[in-house]
Design an enzyme around this catalytic site. Structure first.
Site, short mmCIF file in Angstrom:
data_model
loop_
_atom_site.label_atom_id
_atom_site.label_comp_id
_atom_site.label_asym_id
_atom_site.label_seq_id
_atom_site.Cartn_x
_atom_site.Cartn_y
_atom_site.Cartn_z
N ALA A 106 20.51 6.15 74.29
CA ALA A 106 20.40 4.71 74.02
C ALA A 106 21.60 4.02 74.66
O ALA A 106 22.54 4.68 75.11
CB ALA A 106 20.39 4.45 72.52
N LYS A 107 21.54 2.73 74.72
CA LYS A 107 22.69 1.93 75.14
C LYS A 107 22.44 0.52 74.68
O LYS A 107 21.29 0.10 74.52
CB LYS A 107 22.85 1.94 76.67
CG LYS A 107 24.26 1.76 77.13
CD LYS A 107 25.06 3.03 76.93
CE LYS A 107 26.48 2.89 77.37
NZ LYS A 107 27.15 4.20 77.44
N GLY A 108 23.51 -0.22 74.49
CA GLY A 108 23.34 -1.61 74.09
C GLY A 108 24.56 -2.40 74.49
O GLY A 108 25.51 -1.85 75.07
#
Ligand code: NAD
Length: 420
Positions: A106-108
């Site tokens: 994931a990444k944000g």
């Protein structure tokens, strides 16, 4: 898919296609493996100190949920886009799979320059970002961590916001938080330490004497500063070049990295430190050294400068520092430059984040020695697998590392099947 329309996403897809061809992955499985499972865009209104209200754009991308919850950092950077976030999430998937962690990637992050916000504004933005993410994240769904532009304090605000909403302390919702609220010993140093462990393994293989070796490190944040200090003070390597977004310094006699760290801690950047040693930041990467560590932003080694690199070891501390056209050049130079690809080189961060999550779920504390020892064991295993595969199949270290990761995700997807 136009929502991901971005150069960094195209780069991650191009890298994936190379692996898909090499592994001969059925066309029916390629898009399913490559595109993110879920992507969330949020608008974040924040009260500014001057009484105005500003809105910021935030993102979170969950790449796949096949092996467990997703895991990934949070980036605060002015140019952040959905496409870049998706690329970073995809790389996280292959990185977690290579290290055999029970996670998807994931990444944000938020499109913002955090240095331009006051502490109050930064806290308001961080809390609002987590507040908007509450329906989509959770200790068994998606666990956040730090990345460029975020730090332990921001992770503490994330944890607090999520916990206030739940009504009890949920430390396992984020990693990279302070030890005082359930963070793990050794997380802050984990990525840089891992980078240096792998550099030492490479030096050992190449029979290089650390005491006679030199290093240049681009980026002097979490990863770069820990790597520089560890190389200089523990490995005995002479650090001859460092840089950050304000300056680049080069001195063949060596740079006092401890003093650089003190300057950084006081001022928040390297500007005005050892001004006599200043060089053109673009030149820094192509100056002669034994070990080159890009530990800042993506795509700094390109088709234009890859042929000019003069290092023996290229250790990718940053995510995506080498573009695919540079990769083609470096593949030709495989016997001159020993590459430690990003998904292996900087995996220390997510590995110790995994330890932090496990400790949080079990309400159990490990010592720093236990953490570091377990970290090195996993890195050692990944390193030998990558080197063996690259030798046996006569492929680059990046192809070998990514192929191991992609294969594990593909195998898990095939075993679970496609619903309905
Ligand atoms: P950070 O925000 O702590 O530091 C970033 C550093 O890069 C700062 O010194 C900044 O001044 C410098 N920088 C920014 N733009 C630059 C430029 N154009 N030229 C030279 N220096 C520049 O970030 P970090 O956590 O150290 O992350 C650095 C890289 O490592 C990123 O690519 C990140 O995704 C990757 N990474 C970080 C971790 C982690 O645990 N922090 C884990 C894995 C990968």
């Amino acid at each position: 898919m136009h929502i991901y329309d971005d150069d960094v996403f195209r780069m991650a897809c191009a890298q994936f296609e190379v692996i898909a061809e090499y592994l001969n992955i059925d066309k029916n499985h390629r898009d399913r493996l490559m595109y993110p499972k879920r992507s969330i865009a949020v608008t974040l209104p924040v009260h500014m100190d001057d009484g105005s209200t500003r809105t910021f754009q935030g993102y979170r991308v969950q790449h796949h949920l096949t092996l467990g919850p997703t895991k990934g950092g949070t980036r605060f950077a002015p140019t952040l886009s959905m496409g870049e976030t998706a690329a970073l999430a995809m790389w996280m998937s292959w990185k977690c799979a290579l290290a055999n962690l029970p996670y998807g990637g994931a990444k944000g992050g938020v499109a913002v320059d955090p240095s331009k916000l006051s502490r109050t504004e930064l806290e308001a933005l961080s809390r609002r970002y987590m507040q908007e993410m509450i329906p989509f994240v959770g200790p068994h769904t998606d666990i956040m961590g730090p990345d460029m532009g975020t730090n332990e304090q921001i992770m503490a605000w994330f944890m607090d916001t999520y916990s206030v909403y739940q009504g009890y302390a949920v430390s396992e919702i984020v990693t990279g938080k302070p030890v005082t609220i359930g963070g793990t010993e050794g997380r802050r140093e984990a990525t840089g330490r891992g980078v240096v462990y792998l550099i030492e393994r490479a030096m050992d293989m190449l029979k290089m004497d650390p005491e006679k070796s030199t290093a240049i490190i681009q980026g002097f944040g979490n990863v770069g500063s820990v790597a520089a200090l560890s190389l200089a003070l523990k490995s005995g390597v002479k650090v001859i070049g460092i840089s950050d977004h304000t300056t680049a310094l080069y001195n063949p006699k060596g740079i006092d990295v401890k003093a650089a760290e003190q300057h950084m801690l006081k001022k928040g950047h390297l500007r005005a430190f050892c001004e006599d040693d200043r060089v053109d930041p673009n030149e820094l990467l192509i100056l002669p050294c034994d070990i080159l560590v890009p530990a800042a932003v993506d795509r700094v080694i390109t088709g234009k400068n890859a042929a000019q690199l003069k290092c023996r070891i290229l250790a990718e501390g940053a995510n995506g520092p080498t573009s695919p056209d540079a990769d083609l050049i470096l593949e030709q130079r495989w016997d001159e430059i020993f590459m430690i690809p990003d998904i292996l080189c900087n995996a220390g961060g997510v590995i110790v984040s995994y330890f932090e999550w496990v400790q949080g779920l079990q309400s159990f504390r490990w010592t720093e020695m236990e953490v570091t020892d377990k970290l090195f064991r996993i890195l050692e295993h990944s390193f030998s697998q990558v080197i063996r595969r690259a030798k046996e199949h006569k492929i680059s270290h990046r192809t070998a590392a990514m192929a191991i990761g992609v294969e594990r995700v593909l195998r898990a997807k095939s075993t679970r099947g496609l619903f309905p």
